[in-house]
Design a protein around this motif. Structure first.
Motif, short mmCIF file in Angstrom:
data_model
loop_
_atom_site.label_atom_id
_atom_site.label_comp_id
_atom_site.label_asym_id
_atom_site.label_seq_id
_atom_site.Cartn_x
_atom_site.Cartn_y
_atom_site.Cartn_z
N ASP A 18 0.82 -1.20 0.00
CA ASP A 18 0.00 0.00 0.00
C ASP A 18 0.85 1.26 0.00
O ASP A 18 0.46 2.31 -0.51
CB ASP A 18 -0.97 0.01 1.18
N LYS A 19 2.07 1.17 0.58
CA LYS A 19 2.98 2.31 0.56
C LYS A 19 3.46 2.58 -0.86
O LYS A 19 3.53 3.74 -1.30
CB LYS A 19 4.17 2.04 1.48
N PHE A 38 2.80 6.09 -3.18
CA PHE A 38 3.81 6.88 -3.89
C PHE A 38 3.45 7.00 -5.37
O PHE A 38 3.61 8.07 -5.97
CB PHE A 38 5.19 6.23 -3.74
N SER A 39 2.97 5.92 -5.97
CA SER A 39 2.60 5.94 -7.38
C SER A 39 1.44 6.90 -7.62
O SER A 39 1.43 7.66 -8.60
CB SER A 39 2.21 4.53 -7.85
N GLU A 40 0.46 6.87 -6.74
CA GLU A 40 -0.69 7.76 -6.89
C GLU A 40 -0.29 9.22 -6.76
O GLU A 40 -0.81 10.09 -7.47
CB GLU A 40 -1.76 7.40 -5.86
N LEU A 74 1.50 14.76 -11.96
CA LEU A 74 1.59 14.93 -13.41
C LEU A 74 0.28 15.48 -13.97
O LEU A 74 0.28 16.43 -14.77
CB LEU A 74 1.93 13.59 -14.07
N VAL A 75 -0.83 14.90 -13.55
CA VAL A 75 -2.14 15.34 -14.03
C VAL A 75 -2.42 16.78 -13.59
O VAL A 75 -2.94 17.59 -14.37
CB VAL A 75 -3.24 14.40 -13.53
N PHE A 92 -4.82 6.32 -12.82
CA PHE A 92 -4.42 7.51 -13.57
C PHE A 92 -5.64 8.19 -14.20
O PHE A 92 -5.77 9.42 -14.18
CB PHE A 92 -3.41 7.12 -14.66
N VAL A 93 -6.53 7.39 -14.76
CA VAL A 93 -7.75 7.92 -15.40
C VAL A 93 -8.62 8.63 -14.37
O VAL A 93 -9.22 9.68 -14.65
CB VAL A 93 -8.53 6.80 -16.10
#
Length: 273
Positions: free
Chosen positions: A24-25, A29-31, A37-38, A163-164
């Motif tokens: 989950d960590k 970080f990915s989120e 970026l978005v 991402f979407v």
């Protein structure tokens, strides 16, 4: 007895070195990276609108920027003031200290002048813009390539759901955002949660809902014919895509105050005579 307690404590401490990182960590970080970026992409699209809205809304045509090229007009976000306006600049409307293209975002920005709402399947570019019109709307349009790390690994090259979700969220920046899917025949589709948005026609006399329309950019829209878009976002190359209609009214007298401040600015005493 104390020796056994000490040994147990040491063994427990050593066991932590063998634990794998929490999944989950990693996801968190990915989120955060995806959201960053978005957000930069949407901030730039909004800045393009804020930068151009007074000149288009009030038909100022300062510096005759709209005669230098034919619409759609390209806006270079890396130039602090691409059209040399005296009363504003991109630096003024971007967040303090914002630097374009410092991350994996190479967004392209255009001002489109249309003869109909962009979702109309027959909408075309105007040769001469009619700024400030609701009948002939003007749009700030942005697109950028989606980095491979946010695409599926199944060969379909579709953006990952997380991402979407960030991309299509309208809560903070408004506008219509989604991702593009282009096909071998040269047509494209805008996809995502807000790409297909519902518009209700309200009867002013009865306050009841009349016709319900679903707005969606057509697959053969002139927006997809932009040469830079076709190069960056063609077949099997999904892109972030965002558009927003330029204002047709001076909300909260923003432009009026901006111009008044410029006209009332005291002269520069350091100017050499």
């Amino acid at each position: 007895m104390y020796i056994w307690i000490l040994l147990a404590t040491i063994m427990i401490a050593l066991s932590f070195f063998n634990l794998s990182p929490r999944q989950d960590k990693d996801n968190t970080f990915s989120e955060i990276k995806a959201a960053s970026l978005v957000t930069r992409f949407k901030v730039e699209n909004l800045a393009v609108m804020r930068y151009l809205q007074c000149d288009t809304l009030l038909r100022l045509h300062t510096k005759e920027w709209d005669t230098r090229q034919s619409p759609p007009y390209k806006v270079d976000i890396t130039n602090p003031n691409p059209f040399d306006f005296d009363y504003t600049s991109l630096t003024d409307v971007l967040p303090t200290g914002y630097k374009p293209n410092v991350v994996a975002l190479d967004a392209k920005h255009y001002l489109y002048c249309m003869d109909k709402p962009v979702e109309n399947s027959e909408a075309q570019n105007l040769e001469v813009c009619r700024f400030g019109s609701t009948i002939y709307p003007t749009y700030a349009v942005s697109f950028a390539k989606i980095p491979e790390r946010w695409l599926s690994k199944d060969g379909k090259n579709t953006p990952l759901p997380a991402f979407v979700n960030f991309l299509t969220d309208k809560a903070q920046f408004g506008g219509i955002a989604g991702y593009t899917e282009c096909f071998a025949d040269g047509t494209c589709a805008l996809k995502g949660g807000t790409a297909r948005h519902v518009v209700a026609n309200i009867d002013d006399n009865t306050n009841k809902t009349g016709d319900i329309e679903v707005n969606l950019i057509a697959r053969d829209s002139v927006l997809w014919q932009n040469s830079e878009f076709k190069s960056m976002c063609g077949y099997n190359k999904p892109c972030m895509f965002m558009y927003r209609m330029m204002p047709t009214t001076d909300e909260k007298a923003y432009c009026q105050r901006l111009l008044t401040d410029m006209w009332n600015e005291p002269p520069d005493n350091n100017t050499n005579n």
